[in-house]
Design a protein around this motif. Structure first.
Motif, PDB file in Angstrom:
ATOM      1  N   TYR A   1       4.627  20.712   1.370  1.00 48.01           N
ATOM      2  CA  TYR A   1       5.455  20.456   2.558  1.00 48.01           C
ATOM      3  C   TYR A   1       4.603  20.178   3.794  1.00 48.01           C
ATOM      4  O   TYR A   1       3.529  20.783   3.977  1.00 48.01           O
ATOM      5  CB  TYR A   1       6.344  21.669   2.843  1.00 48.01           C
ATOM      6  N   GLY A   2       5.124  19.304   4.665  1.00 49.27           N
ATOM      7  CA  GLY A   2       4.534  19.103   5.990  1.00 49.27           C
ATOM      8  C   GLY A   2       3.141  18.504   5.976  1.00 49.27           C
ATOM      9  O   GLY A   2       2.361  18.748   6.901  1.00 49.27           O
ATOM     10  N   VAL A   3       2.838  17.718   4.940  1.00 51.59           N
ATOM     11  CA  VAL A   3       1.505  17.108   4.870  1.00 51.59           C
ATOM     12  C   VAL A   3       1.625  15.642   5.310  1.00 51.59           C
ATOM     13  O   VAL A   3       2.434  14.892   4.770  1.00 51.59           O
ATOM     14  CB  VAL A   3       0.936  17.175   3.431  1.00 51.59           C
ATOM     15  N   SER A   4       0.817  15.236   6.286  1.00 53.71           N
ATOM     16  CA  SER A   4       0.852  13.849   6.747  1.00 53.71           C
ATOM     17  C   SER A   4       0.076  12.959   5.776  1.00 53.71           C
ATOM     18  O   SER A   4      -1.030  13.303   5.354  1.00 53.71           O
ATOM     19  CB  SER A   4       0.222  13.737   8.139  1.00 53.71           C
ATOM     20  N   ALA A   5       0.673  11.798   5.474  1.00 52.39           N
ATOM     21  CA  ALA A   5       0.017  10.838   4.568  1.00 52.39           C
ATOM     22  C   ALA A   5      -1.226  10.227   5.211  1.00 52.39           C
ATOM     23  O   ALA A   5      -1.978   9.510   4.555  1.00 52.39           O
ATOM     24  CB  ALA A   5       0.998   9.732   4.188  1.00 52.39           C
ATOM     25  N   PHE A   6      -1.439  10.535   6.507  1.00 52.06           N
ATOM     26  CA  PHE A   6      -2.557   9.898   7.227  1.00 52.06           C
ATOM     27  C   PHE A   6      -3.610  10.915   7.657  1.00 52.06           C
ATOM     28  O   PHE A   6      -4.434  10.636   8.516  1.00 52.06           O
ATOM     29  CB  PHE A   6      -2.009   9.131   8.436  1.00 52.06           C
TER      30      PHE A   6
ATOM     31  N   GLU B   1       6.460   9.488   1.266  1.00 51.84           N
ATOM     32  CA  GLU B   1       6.715   8.749   2.514  1.00 51.84           C
ATOM     33  C   GLU B   1       5.463   8.451   3.288  1.00 51.84           C
ATOM     34  O   GLU B   1       4.650   9.349   3.541  1.00 51.84           O
ATOM     35  CB  GLU B   1       7.553   9.631   3.440  1.00 51.84           C
ATOM     36  N   GLY B   2       5.324   7.209   3.721  1.00 53.22           N
ATOM     37  CA  GLY B   2       4.269   6.842   4.674  1.00 53.22           C
ATOM     38  C   GLY B   2       4.923   6.084   5.817  1.00 53.22           C
ATOM     39  O   GLY B   2       5.992   6.488   6.298  1.00 53.22           O
ATOM     40  N   ARG B   3       4.318   4.965   6.214  1.00 49.08           N
ATOM     41  CA  ARG B   3       4.907   4.176   7.307  1.00 49.08           C
ATOM     42  C   ARG B   3       6.018   3.281   6.765  1.00 49.08           C
ATOM     43  O   ARG B   3       5.897   2.724   5.674  1.00 49.08           O
ATOM     44  CB  ARG B   3       3.845   3.276   7.953  1.00 49.08           C
ATOM     45  N   ARG B   4       7.066   3.137   7.556  1.00 49.38           N
ATOM     46  CA  ARG B   4       8.105   2.134   7.263  1.00 49.38           C
ATOM     47  C   ARG B   4       7.906   1.031   8.305  1.00 49.38           C
ATOM     48  O   ARG B   4       8.188   1.233   9.492  1.00 49.38           O
ATOM     49  CB  ARG B   4       9.500   2.755   7.342  1.00 49.38           C
TER      50      ARG B   4
ATOM     51  N   CYS C   1       7.114   0.791   1.775  1.00 47.61           N
ATOM     52  CA  CYS C   1       6.781   0.560   3.192  1.00 47.61           C
ATOM     53  C   CYS C   1       7.622  -0.538   3.844  1.00 47.61           C
ATOM     54  O   CYS C   1       7.329  -0.942   4.971  1.00 47.61           O
ATOM     55  CB  CYS C   1       5.295   0.268   3.359  1.00 47.61           C
ATOM     56  N   ILE C   2       8.693  -1.029   3.179  1.00 48.07           N
ATOM     57  CA  ILE C   2       9.517  -2.073   3.813  1.00 48.07           C
ATOM     58  C   ILE C   2      10.293  -1.478   4.986  1.00 48.07           C
ATOM     59  O   ILE C   2      10.238  -0.281   5.252  1.00 48.07           O
ATOM     60  CB  ILE C   2      10.492  -2.749   2.810  1.00 48.07           C
TER      61      ILE C   2
ATOM     62  N   SER D   1       0.826  -1.219   0.000  1.00 46.87           N
ATOM     63  CA  SER D   1       0.000   0.000   0.000  1.00 46.87           C
ATOM     64  C   SER D   1       0.853   1.260   0.000  1.00 46.87           C
ATOM     65  O   SER D   1       0.309   2.359   0.019  1.00 46.87           O
ATOM     66  CB  SER D   1      -0.928   0.001   1.218  1.00 46.87           C
ATOM     67  N   GLY D   2       2.165   1.122  -0.005  1.00 42.25           N
ATOM     68  CA  GLY D   2       3.031   2.309   0.055  1.00 42.25           C
ATOM     69  C   GLY D   2       3.059   2.873   1.461  1.00 42.25           C
ATOM     70  O   GLY D   2       4.125   3.067   2.046  1.00 42.25           O
ATOM     71  N   ASP D   3       1.902   3.095   2.022  1.00 43.46           N
ATOM     72  CA  ASP D   3       1.807   3.695   3.360  1.00 43.46           C
ATOM     73  C   ASP D   3       1.798   2.658   4.478  1.00 43.46           C
ATOM     74  O   ASP D   3       1.699   3.030   5.654  1.00 43.46           O
ATOM     75  CB  ASP D   3       0.530   4.541   3.460  1.00 43.46           C
ATOM     76  N   GLY D   4       1.855   1.366   4.149  1.00 46.34           N
ATOM     77  CA  GLY D   4       1.865   0.322   5.178  1.00 46.34           C
ATOM     78  C   GLY D   4       0.537   0.192   5.901  1.00 46.34           C
ATOM     79  O   GLY D   4       0.497  -0.152   7.092  1.00 46.34           O
ATOM     80  N   ASP D   5      -0.558   0.418   5.195  1.00 52.00           N
ATOM     81  CA  ASP D   5      -1.882   0.387   5.835  1.00 52.00           C
ATOM     82  C   ASP D   5      -2.220  -0.987   6.426  1.00 52.00           C
ATOM     83  O   ASP D   5      -2.722  -1.081   7.547  1.00 52.00           O
ATOM     84  CB  ASP D   5      -2.983   0.763   4.823  1.00 52.00           C
ATOM     85  N   LEU D   6      -1.960  -2.042   5.639  1.00 50.27           N
ATOM     86  CA  LEU D   6      -2.338  -3.386   6.106  1.00 50.27           C
ATOM     87  C   LEU D   6      -1.571  -3.724   7.385  1.00 50.27           C
ATOM     88  O   LEU D   6      -2.153  -4.149   8.391  1.00 50.27           O
ATOM     89  CB  LEU D   6      -2.037  -4.407   4.995  1.00 50.27           C
ATOM     90  N   ALA D   7      -0.267  -3.513   7.348  1.00 48.44           N
ATOM     91  CA  ALA D   7       0.574  -3.858   8.504  1.00 48.44           C
ATOM     92  C   ALA D   7       0.170  -3.058   9.739  1.00 48.44           C
ATOM     93  O   ALA D   7       0.115  -3.593  10.846  1.00 48.44           O
ATOM     94  CB  ALA D   7       2.047  -3.613   8.157  1.00 48.44           C
ATOM     95  N   ALA D   8      -0.117  -1.774   9.545  1.00 48.43           N
ATOM     96  CA  ALA D   8      -0.513  -0.946  10.693  1.00 48.43           C
ATOM     97  C   ALA D   8      -1.816  -1.478  11.283  1.00 48.43           C
ATOM     98  O   ALA D   8      -1.951  -1.601  12.505  1.00 48.43           O
ATOM     99  CB  ALA D   8      -0.673   0.509  10.257  1.00 48.43           C
TER     100      ALA D   8
END
Ligand SMILES: Cc1cc2nc3c(=O)[nH]c(=O)nc-3n(C[C@H](O)[C@H](O)[C@H](O)COP(=O)(O)OP(=O)(O)OC[C@H]3O[C@@H](n4cnc5c(N)ncnc54)[C@H](O)[C@@H]3O)c2cc1C
Length: 481
Positions: free
Chosen positions: A304-309, A355-358, A433-434, A215-222
């Protein structure tokens, strides 16, 4: 809802960040069977919906949704969340390795940043084989002269949409577009067993033996409860987002000095042209690419400074970015001459998220690994793309943040364990997201690496199902074939 659901509630335990379901969910008992009889599935033809029952909290700040039965929409060996460069490779590789595969994508096309994001350039792909090489060949042979000259690394997003759909369909991947993953369920052995989605078909559950988070942002893992990192520092500062666009109305020969593929001077030259004429783009390295005949792409925006979530912040950034692109193109058109007919053909439907979650994996790639040129016995691929942190804010009006480059980079391996979730079983990750640190991510995130990561994760998922072992128990030699 059937009143029997109250006894069913006894084996559903609430947990922070999700619901932990006992293993009995996957081996239905009489209660579950009775509950399933009560599930009403909305008829997609009539436009019927399943109504939500809920109760507003006393302070009116929360709506308490009533527990409800969710239809199981699919049950496959492998489920891939996200159909971007990593996800399509994971799905194709898993299907080709003999697995039944469900691919879930929220956009209306496959390709992620490649298509919905209108990217148009594949980086760090030259030394890659397998699915990456196959895609470059297809993008080149079915694309324009520009695509052929660049060996498919400069591609037409519309051709990419078609090629990706064809390859997935041919491999036997079940594709579900327009569908967002919104939850994940683990069993009492801490293994991911199901995910939940929302779409026009309502809320649905999907079962699988293995899951791949692309998902790029690591949605499933989160949602599955995995630990993760975001950005850099205590403020989780992230790289800016960017909206890309397609343009027309200019002549390739006339604008040649401004085309990125012509020379390194193209970006500063375009920036100078803009600034000399009172146009100040938020991205200081405006990048113009020629795609085919009268079509070009441009990246000239930074948010700038925008959260992916933060959906509100992304919405505001999207509106701002689209307005900026039109203003810049209007500004160029007002110069007349070779720019007099320049026009926007399309702006990207998805704001490009760098960038999302790593997600924490069983190996964590670090800046030190890049500095020493990590050699790893379970190498998925070798990455060569430089450390590339775009300016984190507008201070100093910079294109990139050079301070993160200090440690340097030698070609390094992306280890297979960086693709395996550390905190749950049965879950792999691929793409941006790795598991890695902020600096390493800025290099390995490009799509020439995301594809081989997806291919490795997809094959590993399929082979681990066949061998009845978890992905972390597989030997790399068995995956690479
Ligand atoms: C503006 C910008 C410019 C870039 N420039 C380049 C470049 O020139 N060349 C290059 O190679 N790389 C470039 N990159 C980096 C690269 O595009 C990404 O790192 C790469 O796309 C990662 O691939 P991915 O498959 O992990 O993620 P993505 O391409 O982001 O794909 C993720 C997919 O998952 C879907 N998805 C997300 N959440 C959900 C959910 N909950 N449910 C269902 N589906 C979901 C998304 O819709 C998307 O299709 C750029 C990135 C950006 C943002």
């Amino acid at each position: 809802m059937n009143l029997k659901s109250s006894s069913r509630r006894a084996f559903l335990q609430s947990a922070a960040g999700g619901v932990i379901v006992s293993a009995s969910l996957t081996s239905p008992d009489t209660d579950a069977a009775a509950a399933s009889e009560a599930i009403r599935v909305a008829n997609p033809v009539s436009g019927d919906v399943l109504q939500t029952q809920g109760m507003l909290s006393a302070d009116r700040r929360q709506l308490i949704e009533q527990q409800r039965a969710i239809p199981v929409a699919g049950n496959t060996d492998v489920l891939v969340c996200g159909g971007g460069p990593a996800g399509i490779a994971a799905a194709i590789a898993a299907a080709r390795a003999g697995a039944s595969v469900q691919l879930i994508e929220v956009a209306g096309c496959l390709g992620g940043v490649w298509t919905a994001g209108l990217l148009t350039k594949i980086l760090d792909a030259e030394n890659k084989s397998g699915v990456m090489d196959e895609l470059l060949t297809a993008f080149a042979s079915r694309g324009s002269e520009v695509a052929r000259d660049s060996r498919g690394t400069v591609y037409d997003p519309e051709i990419a949409k078609l090629v990706l759909e064809e390859l997935c369909v041919d491999a036997g991947v079940k594709i579900r577009l327009h569908t967002r993953l919104v939850g994940a369920v683990t069993d009492s052995n801490n293994r991911v067993v199901a995910v939940l989605t929302e779409s026009k078909s309502g809320r649905e559950a999907w079962l699988a033996d293995r899951f791949v988070d692309c998902s790029g942002d690591g949605d499933l893992a989160a949602h599955a409860g995995c630990r993760f990192d975001v950005g850099v520092g205590s403020d989780c500062e992230c790289q800016p987002m960017s909206m890309l666009a397609l343009l027309t109305g200019i002549d390739a020969e006339a604008v040649r000095p401004y085309i990125r593929e012509t020379a390194a001077s193209a970006k500063p030259l375009l920036l100078k042209l803009m600034e000399d004429n009172g146009i100040t783009p938020s991205y200081r390295g405006p990048t113009l690419r020629h795609l085919h005949s009268g079509i070009y792409s441009i990246m000239t925006n930074h948010e700038y400074g925008v959260s992916a979530f933060d959906a509100d912040a992304i919405t505001q950034a999207t509106i701002r970015a689209r307005r900026e692109i039109h203003e810049i193109v209007n500004g160029l058109r007002s110069l007349g001459g070779i720019w007099k007919d320049i026009a926007v053909v399309a702006t990207a439907e998805q704001l490009g998220v760098r960038e999302g979650r790593r997600i924490r994996g069983r190996y964590h790639i670090t800046a030190q690994d890049l500095a020493k040129g990590l050699k790893h016995p379970e190498s998925v691929c070798q990455a060569k793309f430089p450390i590339d942190v775009h300016a984190l804010n507008q201070d100093g009006n910079k294109e990139v943040s050079r301070e993160f480059k200090k440690g340097g980079l030698k070609p390094y391996d992306i280890p297979y364990p960086a693709l395996i979730a550390a905190d749950v079983d049965g879950l792999l990750m691929a793409g941006r997201c790795i598991s890695g640190d902020f600096i390493a991510h800025s290099s390995y995130r490009v799509t020439g690496n995301s594809v081989p990561m997806g291919e490795a994760a997809g094959r590993a998922a399929a082979i681990s199902v066949k061998q009845h072992v978890m992905p972390h128990e597989l030997k790399w030699d068995e995956i690479k074939g």
